[in-house]
Motif scaffolding. Structure first.
Motif, short mmCIF file in Angstrom:
data_model
loop_
_atom_site.label_atom_id
_atom_site.label_comp_id
_atom_site.label_asym_id
_atom_site.label_seq_id
_atom_site.Cartn_x
_atom_site.Cartn_y
_atom_site.Cartn_z
N UNK A 135 0.83 -1.21 0.00
CA UNK A 135 0.00 0.00 0.00
C UNK A 135 0.86 1.25 0.00
N UNK A 136 1.90 1.25 0.81
CA UNK A 136 2.81 2.41 0.85
C UNK A 136 3.44 2.65 -0.52
N UNK A 137 3.89 1.58 -1.19
CA UNK A 137 4.53 1.73 -2.50
C UNK A 137 3.54 2.22 -3.56
N UNK A 138 2.34 1.66 -3.54
CA UNK A 138 1.31 2.08 -4.50
C UNK A 138 0.95 3.56 -4.30
N UNK A 139 0.90 3.96 -3.04
CA UNK A 139 0.58 5.36 -2.75
C UNK A 139 1.74 6.28 -3.10
N UNK A 140 2.94 5.89 -2.70
CA UNK A 140 4.13 6.73 -2.96
C UNK A 140 4.33 6.98 -4.45
#
Length: 330
Positions: A135-140
């Motif tokens: 989720x962090x990577x998709x958001x970043x």
């Protein structure tokens, strides 16, 4: 309300997916703006996005794949994606299934996987993914917003089943193939009439050696080095023998690695085989032949096919049993 911009996203990573993709484009099956994504060093003779692969189960590689796609989509207020993909069995398939921009999903034949009814009827256990990191990577990287991925469904990703071919998807729109054996339990299957490509003059003798997928063999037997060494030695000796036979009749031997091996093996390893013949891409480059299509569509004199594979099925379908030189190495 902004008018939706629709893209037809075509992902290919092998000769057969390239061949089907090329046929779809040239025969008017794709009506929207084309977004071509190529993996495993596949090339396209127009604009395309180059990726290592679709990511399989790697968070970083999956996000690399999606980020490059999103870079093209970012300037539009409203987006729709029609997918033309070999399967939806890995992480990116799960993410596309929860992406608000996906309108339709079409499957394109990718070898023997498409002939196995269990790939439609039976889910398979996928590895656990670190959903927080994902989720962090998709958001970043801005992927969440561009693809409109549902956060609530994303949180439950590990509870989702994985299906290579999933007619239960709301956007499922059918499949395209070259063999009537493909997708036996799917509806809306279109068998495409593929044209062969006669590139080699009738008076020339050129044999093609299609090597097996060595990466899969190594993964299966990685703890048994003596067996691996024996297999690779046997493969080298077989190619050397075939090269001698072809030379004896005044012909030439062309050697082709499986697309996965060609993409990931170093040149030093591949040169052990190329020393006994001409590398596939070099052969096409030196003769200015159109490369990229399924090898069985070309009129090689003989096809040496090592072990059972989709290559063996395609040669028999397009060139007939008399063109096959089957070799069994275990």
């Amino acid at each position: 309300m902004a008018t939706e911009k629709t893209f037809d996203l075509l992902y290919m990573h092998s000769p057969i997916t390239y061949s089907i993709g090329r046929h779809l484009v040239e025969n008017g099956y794709l009506e929207n703006e084309l977004l071509v994504v190529c993996g495993r060093n596949t090339q396209w003779d127009g604009p395309f996005i180059s990726v290592e692969n679709d990511g399989v189960w790697s968070i970083s590689r999956t996000c690399d794949y999606l980020e490059k796609i999103c870079a093209v989509l970012k300037g539009y207020a409203a987006i729709g994606l029609n997918l033309y993909v070999p399967h939806s069995g890995f992480l990116v398939g799960k993410l596309f299934s929860m992406a608000g921009v996906v309108r339709k999903v079409h499957y394109i034949e990718e070898g023997t996987a498409a002939y196995d009814p269990s790939n439609v009827l039976t889910p398979w256990t996928s590895p656990e993914i670190d959903v927080g990191l994902l989720t962090d990577e998709l958001e970043r990287r801005g992927i969440l917003d561009v693809l409109q991925i549902d956060r609530q469904r994303l949180a439950g990703l590990n509870a989702m089943d994985s299906w290579f071919f999933n007619p239960r998807l709301p956007g499922f729109a059918g499949a395209f193939c070259v063999s009537d054996k493909a997708f036996p339990t799917l509806s809306e299957v279109t068998v495409l009439p593929m044209s062969t490509r006669e590139i080699i003059p009738a008076n020339e003798t050129v044999w093609l050696c299609l090597l097996p997928c060595l990466i899969n063999f190594v993964a299966e037997h990685e703890k048994n080095k003596p067996l691996l060494d024996k297999f690779l030695y046997g493969l080298l000796m077989m190619v050397r023998m075939q090269a001698a036979l072809v030379k004896n009749v005044g012909g030439a031997l062309v050697i082709k690695f499986h697309p996965a091996d060609d993409a990931y093996f170093n040149e030093g390893f591949k040169n052990n085989f190329y020393a006994m013949g001409t590398g596939y891409r070099d052969f096409f480059d030196m003769n200015d032949f159109p490369v990229g299509y399924e090898p069985a569509l070309y009129n090689f004199t003989k096809f040496i096919v090592v072990n059972d594979s989709s290559a063996l099925l395609y040669v028999r379908q397009f060139r007939g049993e008399e063109s096959v030189v089957p070799v069994k190495l275990d």
